[in-house]
Design a protein around this motif. Structure first.
Motif, mmCIF file in Angstrom:
data_model
loop_
_atom_site.group_PDB
_atom_site.id
_atom_site.type_symbol
_atom_site.label_atom_id
_atom_site.label_comp_id
_atom_site.label_asym_id
_atom_site.label_seq_id
_atom_site.Cartn_x
_atom_site.Cartn_y
_atom_site.Cartn_z
ATOM 1 N N GLY A 45 0.816 -1.208 0.000
ATOM 2 C CA GLY A 45 0.000 0.000 0.000
ATOM 3 C C GLY A 45 0.849 1.257 0.000
ATOM 4 N N GLY A 90 -6.778 0.362 4.715
ATOM 5 C CA GLY A 90 -7.306 -0.969 4.525
ATOM 6 C C GLY A 90 -8.792 -0.954 4.837
ATOM 7 N N THR A 118 -10.107 2.332 -5.393
ATOM 8 C CA THR A 118 -9.553 1.145 -4.741
ATOM 9 C C THR A 118 -8.642 0.416 -5.719
ATOM 10 N N THR A 199 -1.140 -8.961 2.534
ATOM 11 C CA THR A 199 -1.384 -9.201 1.121
ATOM 12 C C THR A 199 -0.309 -10.159 0.618
ATOM 13 N N TYR A 263 -7.557 -3.399 -1.684
ATOM 14 C CA TYR A 263 -6.472 -2.861 -0.862
ATOM 15 C C TYR A 263 -5.417 -2.281 -1.797
ATOM 16 N N PRO A 264 -5.044 -1.028 -1.568
ATOM 17 C CA PRO A 264 -5.588 -0.094 -0.592
ATOM 18 C C PRO A 264 -6.972 0.426 -0.998
#
Length: 386
Positions: A45, A90, A118, A199, A263-264
């Protein structure tokens, strides 16, 4: 799956709609500087936020300062206080909208958060498990040492959801507390803990994969209806996802049936300046090729991967953009209005509740969750969290 249907629908649009050649009514007017919060410096992220920042600097002269945070509190507090424009968050952003978990607290309550964009790509969100344990499914985690990240409801809820898929709870494993996400992976490599939520493409997962312990990802059988029901009862935002990118050799030729959610999740407050919200979503789409390969998972910002009917309402200026390019439908508008109505209801319920709320923090949280559920049910909404 709704996500597959969404991708097919977007893919069927005329090519010009998905490109940057559309004649748009508005201009991109981004500020000279922006501040974001994101996950820690060793996260995908954070890497994505930096890649986007580099694109904005190169194309629009906008300098982006990315502030890393090891947990939800350190990422969300600056957004709440107005000290940053955006959070590359998140799933805690969803908890904030709902006013649950860490937000069921006198200092928080439901947050007026709006979605900008996203990333949903080839990676998954899963428990990274030490590869020397022979864990194949979540049920195999019974009795194992599982990391719990203090102050990070999102990661811990993800872990709980995976345990639930296997018919387990925290009582069936040994919980090992850590002060931050990165530290938990140091603990796995050192042999002090066995699994932590992440992740599949994050640098700590790569480091674990290259360590003597190696790495494995529990398989979630897409046909295990009871397992998915248990998972949804804990975390309804998860969806089945075939992972084709990840540490430990996960690829298109060696996929893993697992789960994911975006994510993110890039969010701002509802009162974020329209120029910032509109400028960012348009810049991300117009200049996609400039950053998509510059960070793990950044390909997930493509229009075809955007879920335009998810669980957080969009910023109004983002809706304006999607209307301009012709992808916004009446069904999407109805869903957006329902989410905004739910958000406004929760904000009003909180204002009513805090006037006579208990002083004790534990009693406060319990009373709020009860008041929240009542307000939602009375308006015809599913509380989701009890």
């Amino acid at each position: 799956m709704r996500s597959i249907t969404r991708q097919l629908a977007l893919a069927s649009l005329p090519f010009a709609m998905l490109g940057s050649s559309i004649a748009l009514a508005n201009e991109i007017n981004l500020p000279r500087t922006m501040a974001w919060t994101a996950y820690g410096t060793n996260s995908s992220g954070y890497a994505q936020a930096v890649a986007i920042g580099n694109m904005l600097q190169s194309n629009y002269g906008t300098a982006v300062r990315v502030l890393p945070g090891d947990n939800d509190v350190s990422r969300m507090t600056p957004l709440k206080q107005g000290r940053v424009d955006l959070c590359a968050c998140g799933i805690a952003s969803y908890y904030g909208v709902e006013g649950v978990m860490m937000f069921a607290h006198p200092d928080w309550g439901p947050q007026p958060i709006r979605l900008i964009t996203t990333s949903t790509a080839s990676f998954g969100l899963s428990l990274a498990v030490a590869g020397d344990l022979g864990v194949e499914t979540p049920a195999d985690l019974r009795g194992k040492r599982i990391a719990y990240i203090r102050g990070d409801d999102a990661l811990n809820k993800g872990t709980e959801a995976y345990l639930a898929f296997g018919g387990l709870t925290w009582d069936d494993v040994e919980r090992i507390d850590y002060p931050g996400y990165g530290r938990s992976f140091d603990g796995i490599i050192a042999g002090n803990v066995d699994a932590s939520f992440t992740t599949t493409v994050t640098p700590p997962a790569q480091q674990l994969a290259s360590s003597p312990r190696g790495i494995s990802w529990p398989v979630l059988d897409p046909n295990d209806a009871e397992g998915w029901e248990r998972m949804a009862a804990v975390a309804p935002y998860f969806q089945p996802h075939r992972i084709t990118s990840g540490a430990g050799g996960v690829s298109a030729d060696n996929p893993v049936d697992s789960a994911s959610y975006p994510y993110p999740i890039v969010v701002g407050n509802a009162d974020l300046d329209d120029d910032v919200a509109y400028g960012l979503i348009r810049a991300l789409q117009d200049n996609y090729d400039d950053y998509k390969d510059n960070a793990p998972g950044a390909v997930g910002y493509a229009l075809e991967y955007q879920d335009l009917q998810w669980v957080i309402p969009f910023h109004d200026a983002v809706v304006d953009y999607y209307e301009e390019i012709g992808v916004w439908t009446d069904e999407m508008q109805a869903h957006q209005e329902q989410l905004v109505e739910r958000q406004n209801l929760l904000l009003a319920a909180w204002e009513d509740f805090v006037n006579d709320a208990p002083d004790d923090e534990e009693a406060f949280g319990s009373a709020w969750m009860e008041a929240r559920a009542t307000a939602l049910r009375d308006a015809g909404f599913d509380p989701v969290f009890e």
